[in-house]
Design an enzyme around this catalytic site. Structure first.
Site, PDB file in Angstrom:
ATOM      1  N   ARG A  65       0.655  -1.644  -0.082  1.00 43.66           N
ATOM      2  CA  ARG A  65       0.151  -0.200   0.080  1.00 43.66           C
ATOM      3  C   ARG A  65       0.890   1.187  -0.084  1.00 43.66           C
ATOM      4  NH1 ARG A  65      -2.323   2.486   4.313  1.00 43.66           N
ATOM      5  NH2 ARG A  65      -2.653   0.324   5.537  1.00 43.66           N
ATOM      6  N   TYR A 118     -14.760  16.228 -17.431  1.00 47.34           N
ATOM      7  CA  TYR A 118     -15.634  14.289 -17.208  1.00 47.34           C
ATOM      8  C   TYR A 118     -15.845  14.182 -16.440  1.00 47.34           C
ATOM      9  CZ  TYR A 118     -15.505   9.773 -16.436  1.00 47.34           C
ATOM     10  OH  TYR A 118     -15.591   8.520 -16.489  1.00 47.34           O
ATOM     11  N   ASP A 201      -5.869  17.779 -16.223  1.00 45.85           N
ATOM     12  CA  ASP A 201      -6.465  17.138 -16.435  1.00 45.85           C
ATOM     13  C   ASP A 201      -6.090  16.654 -18.068  1.00 45.85           C
ATOM     14  OD1 ASP A 201      -7.301  14.148 -18.047  1.00 45.85           O
ATOM     15  OD2 ASP A 201      -9.753  14.235 -16.621  1.00 45.85           O
ATOM     16  N   LYS A 226      -6.914   5.439 -20.253  1.00 51.61           N
ATOM     17  CA  LYS A 226      -7.568   5.361 -22.125  1.00 51.61           C
ATOM     18  C   LYS A 226      -6.142   5.310 -23.004  1.00 51.61           C
ATOM     19  CE  LYS A 226     -11.081   6.656 -20.214  1.00 51.61           C
ATOM     20  NZ  LYS A 226     -11.610   8.313 -19.762  1.00 51.61           N
TER      21      LYS A 226
END
Ligand code: PLP
Length: 415
Positions: A65, A118, A201, A226
């Site tokens: 983690r 988005y 972004d 993407k």
């Protein structure tokens, strides 16, 4: 320094630490064995910031983690595209966005953001951040510091701005926003005690065709689902920027527990080797597709970066300055409305009818009823998300076959 393309196969990995294996193995492990108790103590001191790391000391592996070799190699390679100091990888693009905003926006602060953003980001800004007393002000392409200040003053928010967030090109209309202008807006709200970072972004065009840090962005975020992943088989996200900001974001990530997994990081390392080649080929094909659509009698308008100069002088200038390609994302208005758009979508055979973007296969979707179904009618109208709009993500199929598929589907319209 070599080009990033040349470093994607080997940077940050020493085969001799893994039996000579030319590729990093998947370190599918939750925890790491310390050689001695003293070593464990030293690793924790660095990981928890209890002391400064010695310059020669590497960050020890503790628990997946906190860190893992696959995650770290991926983060190091991501920084190369924009020559940034540091990177952080997450289990999704939304995890990168939400963790970054939660870290940078104190309760009671205000976020200035571009619109549209988005859908998931829009929901987070308008339905989650208000629970922490964080307000948001939308800014529109081409706005100046003065108009933004004026609208903030109407709410009494001038002294509460903590960050500026933009998405360019905007989804789905590919409208362009100037990173330099956004930076000057962020800077206008800085004071001696307060920095106001600009977050971009960069999912649509980065990291190959767009490098926002060159124009003043402090943090660049990605849905790595993407183009970076590029094969529609992994959901992931990333942030790159200064070591200082990324360290803050990674610290919150440790406690939210939304870091990238070893296997997903390994998949992304594999994808990044072909990232530039894929994006360049996809963009070349997209240009042929866009030119074909533009000349088609059943198409009213094509929204694609190549035609930014026809839209406005402002957008033409941003295109020339900020981007090294027209990219592989576009949208177009079909003559008619939802009925004609659906006839077209149902007539496609090679393009897949699906949301998401940036993958090897070409995708088509209807923003008004799919990705942007949640957006209010008023905002849809304002941003050109009409019933006749269709969005395309161009993949790696042969351009002739894609154009033949479009031709066949357009023939179905009104038939
Ligand atoms: C897909 C996308 C996101 C969200 O990323 P996920 O990986 O789906 O969480 C954020 N921004 C943009 C521009 C996107 O296209």
């Amino acid at each position: 320094m070599r080009h990033p393309e040349s470093e994607m196969m080997s940077f940050g990995y020493d085969p001799q630490l893994s039996e000579g294996s030319i590729k990093p193995p998947i370190f599918q492990t939750s925890t790491f064995v310390f050689k001695t108790a003293e070593e464990g103590k030293r690793f924790f001191e660095v990981a928890y910031g209890l002391r400064e790391k010695d310059p020669a000391e590497s960050v020890g592996l503790i628990y997946s983690r906190l860190n893992n070799p696959n995650l770290e190699i991926l983060e190091d390679r991501l920084t190369l595209w924009e020559n940034c100091e540091a990177g952080a990888v997450f289990e999704s693009g939304m995890a990168a966005i939400s963790t970054t905003l939660l870290e940078l926006l104190p309760p009671g602060s205000v976020l200035i953001h571009s619109a549209p953003v988005y859908g998931g980001t829009d929901h987070f800004i308008h339905h989650v951040l208000p629970k922490y007393g964080i307000d948001a002000l939308a800014m529109y392409p081409g706005e100046t510091v003065d108009t933004v200040k004026g609208r903030l003053a109407e709410h009494g928010w001038e002294n509460r701005v903590a960050a500026v967030y933009i998405e360019t090109p905007a989804n789905p209309t590919t409208e362009l926003i100037c990173v330099k202008n956004a930076k000057s807006i962020a800077t206008a709200f800085e004071t001696g005690e307060k920095e106001v970072p600009l977050i971009v972004d960069n999912t649509y065009m980065g990291p190959v065709f767009s490098k926002p840090t060159q124009f003043g962005a402090d943090l660049v975020l990605y849905s790595a689902t993407k183009y970076i992943g590029g094969h529609s088989d992994v959901v992931a996200g990333a942030a790159v920027g200064s070591a200082e900001l990324i360290t803050r974001i990674k610290t919150l990530r440790t406690f939210l527990g939304n870091m990238g997994s070893p296997f997903n990081s390994w998949l992304l390392l594999r994808s990044m080797e072909t990232l530039a080649v894929r994006m360049e080929r996809q963009a070349a094909t997209a240009e042929a597709v866009a030119d074909y659509l533009k000349a088609h009698p059943k198409v009213e308008k094509v929204h694609y970066l190549k035609y930014a100069h026809e839209r406005s002088e402002r957008e033409g200038r941003i295109l020339d300055e900020q981007y090294s390609s027209f990219g592989a994302m576009m949208a177009f208005d079909i003559k008619g409305g939802e009925k004609q758009a659906f006839q077209f979508l149902n007539g496609l055979k090679l393009f897949k009818l699906a949301v998401s973007l940036g993958s090897t296969e070409s995708l088509a979707e209807h923003p008004a009823t799919m990705t942007h179904a949640d957006v209010s009618a008023e905002d849809k109208a304002k941003h050109g998300v009409s019933e006749k709009l269709v969005r395309l993500s161009v993949g790696l199929e042969h351009p002739e076959d894609l154009i033949a598929d479009l031709e066949g589907a357009l023939a179905q319209v009104g038939a």
